[in-house]
Design a protein around this motif. Structure first.
Motif, PDB file in Angstrom:
ATOM      1  N   UNK A  68       2.568  22.727   1.440  1.00 13.73           N
ATOM      2  CA  UNK A  68       3.306  21.494   1.121  1.00 13.73           C
ATOM      3  C   UNK A  68       2.495  20.267   1.552  1.00 13.73           C
ATOM      4  N   UNK A  69       1.871  20.347   2.724  1.00 13.29           N
ATOM      5  CA  UNK A  69       1.066  19.232   3.223  1.00 13.29           C
ATOM      6  C   UNK A  69      -0.081  18.921   2.277  1.00 13.29           C
ATOM      7  N   UNK A  70      -0.710  19.963   1.747  1.00 15.04           N
ATOM      8  CA  UNK A  70      -1.856  19.773   0.849  1.00 15.04           C
ATOM      9  C   UNK A  70      -1.407  19.320  -0.537  1.00 15.04           C
ATOM     10  N   UNK A  71      -0.417  20.008  -1.089  1.00 14.90           N
ATOM     11  CA  UNK A  71      -0.020  19.768  -2.480  1.00 14.90           C
ATOM     12  C   UNK A  71       0.757  18.468  -2.635  1.00 14.90           C
ATOM     13  N   UNK A  72       1.646  18.182  -1.676  1.00 17.62           N
ATOM     14  CA  UNK A  72       2.529  17.027  -1.825  1.00 17.62           C
ATOM     15  C   UNK A  72       2.255  15.913  -0.817  1.00 17.62           C
ATOM     16  N   UNK A  73       1.567  16.215   0.256  1.00 16.90           N
ATOM     17  CA  UNK A  73       1.379  15.235   1.307  1.00 16.90           C
ATOM     18  C   UNK A  73       0.008  14.594   1.302  1.00 16.90           C
ATOM     19  N   UNK A  74      -0.146  13.671   2.231  1.00 23.36           N
ATOM     20  CA  UNK A  74      -1.429  13.009   2.460  1.00 23.36           C
ATOM     21  C   UNK A  74      -2.054  13.455   3.767  1.00 23.36           C
ATOM     22  N   UNK A  75      -1.400  14.420   4.428  1.00 22.75           N
ATOM     23  CA  UNK A  75      -1.914  14.900   5.692  1.00 22.75           C
ATOM     24  C   UNK A  75      -0.963  15.898   6.309  1.00 22.75           C
ATOM     25  N   UNK A  76      -1.371  16.428   7.460  1.00 22.85           N
ATOM     26  CA  UNK A  76      -0.628  17.480   8.165  1.00 22.85           C
ATOM     27  C   UNK A  76      -0.461  17.088   9.623  1.00 22.85           C
ATOM     28  N   UNK A 122       0.851  -1.184   0.000  1.00 23.74           N
ATOM     29  CA  UNK A 122       0.000   0.000   0.000  1.00 23.74           C
ATOM     30  C   UNK A 122       0.892   1.241   0.000  1.00 23.74           C
ATOM     31  N   UNK A 123       0.427   2.366  -0.579  1.00 24.36           N
ATOM     32  CA  UNK A 123       1.227   3.588  -0.544  1.00 24.36           C
ATOM     33  C   UNK A 123       1.492   4.025   0.899  1.00 24.36           C
ATOM     34  N   UNK A 124       2.683   4.572   1.133  1.00 24.74           N
ATOM     35  CA  UNK A 124       3.030   5.092   2.454  1.00 24.74           C
ATOM     36  C   UNK A 124       2.455   6.498   2.596  1.00 24.74           C
ATOM     37  N   UNK A 125       1.571   6.744   3.556  1.00 28.22           N
ATOM     38  CA  UNK A 125       1.081   8.115   3.745  1.00 28.22           C
ATOM     39  C   UNK A 125       2.231   9.035   4.149  1.00 28.22           C
ATOM     40  N   UNK A 126       2.311  10.190   3.523  1.00 28.97           N
ATOM     41  CA  UNK A 126       3.326  11.185   3.850  1.00 28.97           C
ATOM     42  C   UNK A 126       2.628  12.353   4.535  1.00 28.97           C
ATOM     43  N   UNK A 127       2.998  12.587   5.785  1.00 26.09           N
ATOM     44  CA  UNK A 127       2.375  13.617   6.608  1.00 26.09           C
ATOM     45  C   UNK A 127       3.385  14.724   6.839  1.00 26.09           C
ATOM     46  N   UNK A 128       3.032  15.941   6.494  1.00 27.13           N
ATOM     47  CA  UNK A 128       3.960  17.066   6.555  1.00 27.13           C
ATOM     48  C   UNK A 128       3.719  17.877   7.822  1.00 27.13           C
ATOM     49  N   UNK A 129       4.781  18.113   8.579  1.00 24.69           N
ATOM     50  CA  UNK A 129       4.687  18.914   9.789  1.00 24.69           C
ATOM     51  C   UNK A 129       5.092  20.351   9.543  1.00 24.69           C
ATOM     52  N   UNK A 130       4.598  21.250  10.400  1.00 22.57           N
ATOM     53  CA  UNK A 130       4.982  22.656  10.302  1.00 22.57           C
ATOM     54  C   UNK A 130       3.791  23.576  10.302  1.00 22.57           C
ATOM     55  N   UNK A 131       4.006  24.813  10.756  1.00 20.86           N
ATOM     56  CA  UNK A 131       2.922  25.788  10.887  1.00 20.86           C
ATOM     57  C   UNK A 131       3.031  26.941   9.895  1.00 20.86           C
ATOM     58  N   UNK A 132       4.096  27.012   9.125  1.00 19.57           N
ATOM     59  CA  UNK A 132       4.268  28.115   8.178  1.00 19.57           C
ATOM     60  C   UNK A 132       3.328  27.943   6.989  1.00 19.57           C
ATOM     61  N   UNK A 133       3.163  29.008   6.244  1.00 23.43           N
ATOM     62  CA  UNK A 133       2.349  28.942   5.033  1.00 23.43           C
ATOM     63  C   UNK A 133       2.913  27.901   4.068  1.00 23.43           C
ATOM     64  N   UNK A 134       4.241  27.877   3.933  1.00 25.40           N
ATOM     65  CA  UNK A 134       4.869  26.914   3.030  1.00 25.40           C
ATOM     66  C   UNK A 134       4.603  25.484   3.487  1.00 25.40           C
ATOM     67  N   UNK A 135       4.657  25.245   4.805  1.00 30.13           N
ATOM     68  CA  UNK A 135       4.422  23.898   5.327  1.00 30.13           C
ATOM     69  C   UNK A 135       2.982  23.458   5.090  1.00 30.13           C
ATOM     70  N   UNK A 136       2.038  24.348   5.318  1.00 30.52           N
ATOM     71  CA  UNK A 136       0.628  24.001   5.119  1.00 30.52           C
ATOM     72  C   UNK A 136       0.355  23.684   3.652  1.00 30.52           C
TER      73      UNK A 136
END
Length: 291
Positions: A190-198, A174-188
Protein backbone atom coordinates in the motif's frame (compact mmCIF):
# COMPACT_ATOMS: atom_id res chain seq x y z
CA UNK A 1 18.90 12.77 6.54
CA UNK A 2 15.96 14.53 8.16
CA UNK A 3 15.11 14.34 11.85
CA UNK A 4 11.65 14.03 13.38
CA UNK A 5 11.06 14.47 17.10
CA UNK A 6 8.54 12.10 18.68
CA UNK A 7 6.56 12.60 21.87
CA UNK A 8 3.20 11.10 22.82
CA UNK A 9 0.92 10.42 25.75
CA UNK A 10 2.24 13.39 27.68
CA UNK A 11 0.75 16.58 29.13
CA UNK A 12 -1.15 18.25 26.25
CA UNK A 13 0.17 21.63 27.41
CA UNK A 14 3.67 20.47 26.45
CA UNK A 15 3.09 19.94 22.72
CA UNK A 16 3.30 23.54 21.50
CA UNK A 17 6.44 24.46 23.47
CA UNK A 18 8.03 21.16 22.42
CA UNK A 19 7.27 21.94 18.79
CA UNK A 20 8.86 25.37 19.18
CA UNK A 21 11.92 23.88 20.87
CA UNK A 22 12.30 21.19 18.20
CA UNK A 23 12.10 23.77 15.43
CA UNK A 24 14.68 25.98 17.11
CA UNK A 25 17.00 23.00 17.65
CA UNK A 26 16.96 22.09 13.95
CA UNK A 27 14.52 19.18 13.73
CA UNK A 28 12.68 18.89 10.45
CA UNK A 29 9.44 17.50 11.83
CA UNK A 30 7.41 16.36 14.82
CA UNK A 31 5.07 13.39 15.10
CA UNK A 32 1.47 13.70 16.25
CA UNK A 33 -0.24 10.76 17.99
CA UNK A 34 -3.77 9.66 17.14
CA UNK A 35 -6.40 7.88 19.22
CA UNK A 36 -10.15 8.44 19.16
CA UNK A 37 -11.11 6.73 22.40
CA UNK A 38 -10.25 4.05 24.96
CA UNK A 39 -12.78 1.19 25.26
CA UNK A 40 -13.62 0.16 28.81
CA UNK A 41 -13.99 -3.47 27.72
CA UNK A 42 -12.02 -5.02 24.87
CA UNK A 43 -10.58 -8.38 23.84
CA UNK A 44 -8.16 -6.65 21.48
CA UNK A 45 -4.42 -6.55 22.01
CA UNK A 46 -1.97 -3.74 21.40
CA UNK A 47 0.55 -4.67 18.66
CA UNK A 48 3.52 -2.70 20.03
CA UNK A 49 3.88 -4.15 23.53
CA UNK A 50 5.54 -7.54 24.10
CA UNK A 51 2.48 -9.11 25.73
CA UNK A 52 -0.20 -7.19 23.82
CA UNK A 53 -1.36 -5.34 26.92
CA UNK A 54 -3.21 -2.08 26.35
CA UNK A 55 -3.92 -0.93 29.90
CA UNK A 56 -1.11 1.62 29.87
CA UNK A 57 -3.20 3.65 27.39
CA UNK A 58 -6.03 4.27 29.83
CA UNK A 59 -6.33 7.93 30.87
CA UNK A 60 -3.55 8.99 28.50
CA UNK A 61 -4.26 12.28 26.74
CA UNK A 62 -4.58 12.23 22.95
CA UNK A 63 -5.54 15.68 21.58
CA UNK A 64 -7.38 15.52 18.26
CA UNK A 65 -4.69 15.20 15.64
CA UNK A 66 -5.60 17.94 13.15
CA UNK A 67 -6.46 20.44 15.88
CA UNK A 68 -3.12 19.76 17.53
CA UNK A 69 -1.35 20.23 14.20
CA UNK A 70 -2.97 23.66 13.77
CA UNK A 71 -2.02 24.70 17.30
CA UNK A 72 1.60 23.79 16.57
CA UNK A 73 1.51 25.38 13.13
CA UNK A 74 0.37 28.70 14.58
CA UNK A 75 3.38 28.71 16.91
CA UNK A 76 6.07 27.64 14.40
CA UNK A 77 7.33 28.55 10.93
CA UNK A 78 9.24 25.63 9.43
CA UNK A 79 8.43 22.48 11.40
CA UNK A 80 6.65 19.66 9.55
CA UNK A 81 3.74 17.82 11.17
CA UNK A 82 3.44 14.06 10.74
CA UNK A 83 0.53 12.10 12.24
CA UNK A 84 2.03 8.82 13.43
CA UNK A 85 -0.34 7.47 12.33
CA UNK A 86 -3.86 8.74 11.63
CA UNK A 87 -6.39 5.87 11.70
CA UNK A 88 -7.74 6.73 8.28
CA UNK A 89 -10.22 3.87 7.62
CA UNK A 90 -12.36 4.72 10.66
CA UNK A 91 -12.93 8.26 9.38
CA UNK A 92 -14.97 9.70 6.48
CA UNK A 93 -12.35 10.31 3.79
CA UNK A 94 -13.98 13.48 2.45
CA UNK A 95 -13.81 15.01 5.92
CA UNK A 96 -10.19 13.91 6.32
CA UNK A 97 -9.38 15.50 2.97
CA UNK A 98 -10.98 18.76 4.12
CA UNK A 99 -9.09 18.69 7.42
CA UNK A 100 -5.75 17.78 5.85
CA UNK A 101 -6.10 20.36 3.09
CA UNK A 102 -6.88 23.08 5.61
CA UNK A 103 -3.92 22.22 7.86
CA UNK A 104 -1.57 22.04 4.90
CA UNK A 105 -2.82 25.32 3.42
CA UNK A 106 -2.74 27.19 6.72
CA UNK A 107 0.73 25.86 7.59
CA UNK A 108 2.26 26.59 4.18
CA UNK A 109 2.50 22.93 3.10
CA UNK A 110 3.92 21.59 6.37
CA UNK A 111 1.73 18.50 6.72
CA UNK A 112 2.85 14.99 5.78
CA UNK A 113 -0.13 12.70 6.31
CA UNK A 114 0.92 9.51 8.07
CA UNK A 115 -1.94 7.01 7.87
CA UNK A 116 -2.57 3.49 9.06
CA UNK A 117 -5.11 0.90 10.17
CA UNK A 118 -6.48 0.75 13.69
CA UNK A 119 -5.75 -2.55 15.48
CA UNK A 120 -8.98 -2.24 17.47
CA UNK A 121 -12.41 -3.28 16.15
CA UNK A 122 -13.86 -0.94 18.78
CA UNK A 123 -12.54 2.07 16.85
CA UNK A 124 -14.60 1.01 13.85
CA UNK A 125 -17.62 0.23 16.02
CA UNK A 126 -17.81 3.59 17.76
CA UNK A 127 -17.33 5.41 14.45
CA UNK A 128 -20.11 3.30 12.90
CA UNK A 129 -17.77 1.88 10.26
CA UNK A 130 -17.78 -1.83 9.29
CA UNK A 131 -14.68 -3.75 10.36
CA UNK A 132 -14.73 -6.18 7.39
CA UNK A 133 -13.06 -5.01 4.17
CA UNK A 134 -11.07 -2.45 6.16
CA UNK A 135 -8.07 -2.90 3.85
CA UNK A 136 -10.16 -2.11 0.79
CA UNK A 137 -11.72 0.81 2.67
CA UNK A 138 -8.22 2.06 3.52
CA UNK A 139 -7.08 1.90 -0.12
CA UNK A 140 -10.11 3.80 -1.38
CA UNK A 141 -9.81 6.40 1.39
CA UNK A 142 -6.22 7.15 0.38
CA UNK A 143 -7.29 7.64 -3.23
CA UNK A 144 -10.09 9.99 -2.18
CA UNK A 145 -7.93 12.08 0.14
CA UNK A 146 -5.28 12.44 -2.54
CA UNK A 147 -7.80 13.25 -5.26
CA UNK A 148 -9.61 15.94 -3.30
CA UNK A 149 -6.54 17.62 -1.78
CA UNK A 150 -4.93 17.99 -5.21
CA UNK A 151 -7.64 20.51 -6.15
CA UNK A 152 -10.31 20.71 -8.83
CA UNK A 153 -13.38 18.57 -9.23
CA UNK A 154 -12.97 14.94 -8.20
CA UNK A 155 -15.33 11.97 -8.20
CA UNK A 156 -14.88 8.42 -7.01
CA UNK A 157 -16.84 5.25 -7.66
CA UNK A 158 -15.44 2.29 -5.76
CA UNK A 159 -16.58 -0.79 -3.92
CA UNK A 160 -16.83 1.05 -0.58
CA UNK A 161 -17.29 4.72 -1.48
CA UNK A 162 -19.32 6.43 -4.17
CA UNK A 163 -18.67 10.16 -4.34
CA UNK A 164 -20.11 12.54 -6.95
CA UNK A 165 -17.98 15.19 -8.61
CA UNK A 166 -17.01 17.67 -5.89
CA UNK A 167 -14.15 19.94 -4.95
CA UNK A 168 -12.88 21.44 -1.72
CA UNK A 169 -11.36 24.83 -1.05
CA UNK A 170 -8.77 25.82 0.06
CA UNK A 171 -6.26 23.23 -1.02
CA UNK A 172 -2.50 23.43 -0.45
CA UNK A 173 -0.19 24.74 -3.12
CA UNK A 174 1.79 21.49 -3.05
CA UNK A 175 0.56 17.86 -2.90
CA UNK A 176 0.29 16.44 0.62
CA UNK A 177 2.71 13.51 1.02
CA UNK A 178 0.83 10.41 2.18
CA UNK A 179 2.97 8.10 4.31
CA UNK A 180 1.63 4.63 5.05
CA UNK A 181 2.44 2.89 8.33
CA UNK A 182 2.52 -0.83 9.02
CA UNK A 183 4.73 -3.90 8.74
CA UNK A 184 2.42 -6.35 6.95
CA UNK A 185 2.81 -7.27 3.31
CA UNK A 186 -0.40 -5.37 2.55
CA UNK A 187 0.90 -2.26 4.34
CA UNK A 188 4.23 -2.30 2.50
CA UNK A 189 2.54 -2.71 -0.87
CA UNK A 190 0.00 0.00 0.00
CA UNK A 191 2.86 2.38 0.85
CA UNK A 192 4.47 1.80 -2.54
CA UNK A 193 1.37 1.64 -4.74
CA UNK A 194 -0.73 4.36 -3.11
CA UNK A 195 1.61 6.29 -0.85
CA UNK A 196 4.57 8.61 -1.10
CA UNK A 197 6.47 6.86 1.65
CA UNK A 198 6.47 4.36 4.51
CA UNK A 199 6.50 4.78 8.30
CA UNK A 200 8.23 2.17 10.45
CA UNK A 201 6.70 1.36 13.84
CA UNK A 202 9.90 0.12 15.50
CA UNK A 203 11.59 -3.22 16.10
CA UNK A 204 15.05 -4.73 15.95
CA UNK A 205 17.64 -4.07 13.25
CA UNK A 206 17.22 -7.46 11.60
CA UNK A 207 13.48 -6.94 11.19
CA UNK A 208 14.02 -3.43 9.81
CA UNK A 209 16.43 -4.78 7.20
CA UNK A 210 13.87 -7.41 6.18
CA UNK A 211 11.17 -4.75 5.79
CA UNK A 212 13.44 -2.44 3.81
CA UNK A 213 14.40 -5.32 1.54
CA UNK A 214 10.77 -6.15 0.88
CA UNK A 215 9.95 -2.48 0.23
CA UNK A 216 12.71 -2.34 -2.37
CA UNK A 217 11.41 -5.52 -4.00
CA UNK A 218 7.88 -4.12 -4.25
CA UNK A 219 9.13 -0.81 -5.64
CA UNK A 220 10.95 -2.72 -8.39
CA UNK A 221 7.92 -4.92 -9.06
CA UNK A 222 5.76 -1.83 -9.45
CA UNK A 223 8.29 0.02 -11.59
CA UNK A 224 8.72 2.70 -8.94
CA UNK A 225 12.27 2.09 -7.78
CA UNK A 226 13.39 5.49 -9.12
CA UNK A 227 10.39 7.48 -7.87
CA UNK A 228 10.79 9.75 -4.83
CA UNK A 229 9.87 7.76 -1.72
CA UNK A 230 10.16 8.75 1.93
CA UNK A 231 11.24 6.13 4.47
CA UNK A 232 10.75 7.09 8.13
CA UNK A 233 12.26 4.71 10.68
CA UNK A 234 12.79 4.21 14.39
CA UNK A 235 16.26 2.78 14.99
CA UNK A 236 18.96 2.65 17.62
CA UNK A 237 21.36 3.65 14.85
CA UNK A 238 19.72 7.09 14.79
CA UNK A 239 21.50 8.09 17.99
CA UNK A 240 25.09 8.06 16.68
CA UNK A 241 26.80 9.68 13.73
CA UNK A 242 28.07 6.34 12.43
CA UNK A 243 24.59 4.91 12.81
CA UNK A 244 23.06 7.73 10.79
CA UNK A 245 25.53 6.97 7.99
CA UNK A 246 24.48 3.31 8.02
CA UNK A 247 20.82 4.30 7.79
CA UNK A 248 21.53 6.69 4.92
CA UNK A 249 23.32 3.90 3.07
CA UNK A 250 20.12 1.85 3.34
CA UNK A 251 18.10 4.56 1.62
CA UNK A 252 16.38 5.91 4.73
CA UNK A 253 15.32 9.53 4.38
CA UNK A 254 13.97 10.34 7.86
CA UNK A 255 14.67 9.14 11.39
CA UNK A 256 12.15 9.40 14.23
CA UNK A 257 13.79 9.98 17.59
CA UNK A 258 12.36 10.09 21.08
CA UNK A 259 13.87 10.19 24.52
CA UNK A 260 11.29 8.47 26.70
CA UNK A 261 9.55 5.09 26.66
CA UNK A 262 5.84 5.95 26.25
CA UNK A 263 4.52 2.43 26.93
CA UNK A 264 4.37 2.80 30.71
CA UNK A 265 1.57 2.64 33.25
CA UNK A 266 0.52 5.92 34.77
CA UNK A 267 1.05 9.47 33.67
CA UNK A 268 4.21 10.93 32.19
CA UNK A 269 5.97 12.70 35.05
CA UNK A 270 8.91 14.02 33.05
CA UNK A 271 8.99 17.84 33.26
CA UNK A 272 8.85 19.94 30.12
CA UNK A 273 12.31 21.36 30.85
CA UNK A 274 13.83 17.88 30.87
CA UNK A 275 12.17 16.98 27.58
CA UNK A 276 13.56 20.12 25.96
CA UNK A 277 17.01 19.38 27.40
CA UNK A 278 16.91 15.89 25.86
CA UNK A 279 15.93 17.08 22.40
CA UNK A 280 18.55 19.84 22.53
CA UNK A 281 21.27 17.43 23.60
CA UNK A 282 20.55 15.19 20.62
CA UNK A 283 20.45 18.16 18.28
CA UNK A 284 23.85 19.31 19.52
CA UNK A 285 25.48 15.89 19.33
CA UNK A 286 23.95 14.61 16.07
CA UNK A 287 21.87 17.03 14.00
CA UNK A 288 24.32 19.93 14.22
CA UNK A 289 27.18 17.65 13.17
CA UNK A 290 25.41 16.58 9.98
CA UNK A 291 23.68 19.75 8.78
Amino acid sequence: MRFTYAEAMTNPDFYVPLAQAAEEAGYHGITLPDSVCYPEVSDSTYPYTPDGSREFLEDKAFPETFILAMAMAAATKTLRFIPFVLKLPIRPPVLVAKQAATVSYMSNNRLALGVGLSPWPEDFEVMDVPFPKRGKRFNEAIDIVRGLTNGGYFEYHGEIYDIPSIKINPVPTQPIPILVGGHSEAALRRAVVRGDGWMHAGGDAEELDRLLGRLNEIRKEEGKENDPFEIHVISGDAYTLDGIKRLEDKGITDVIVGFRLPYIMGQDTQPLEKKIAHLNRYADSVISKLN
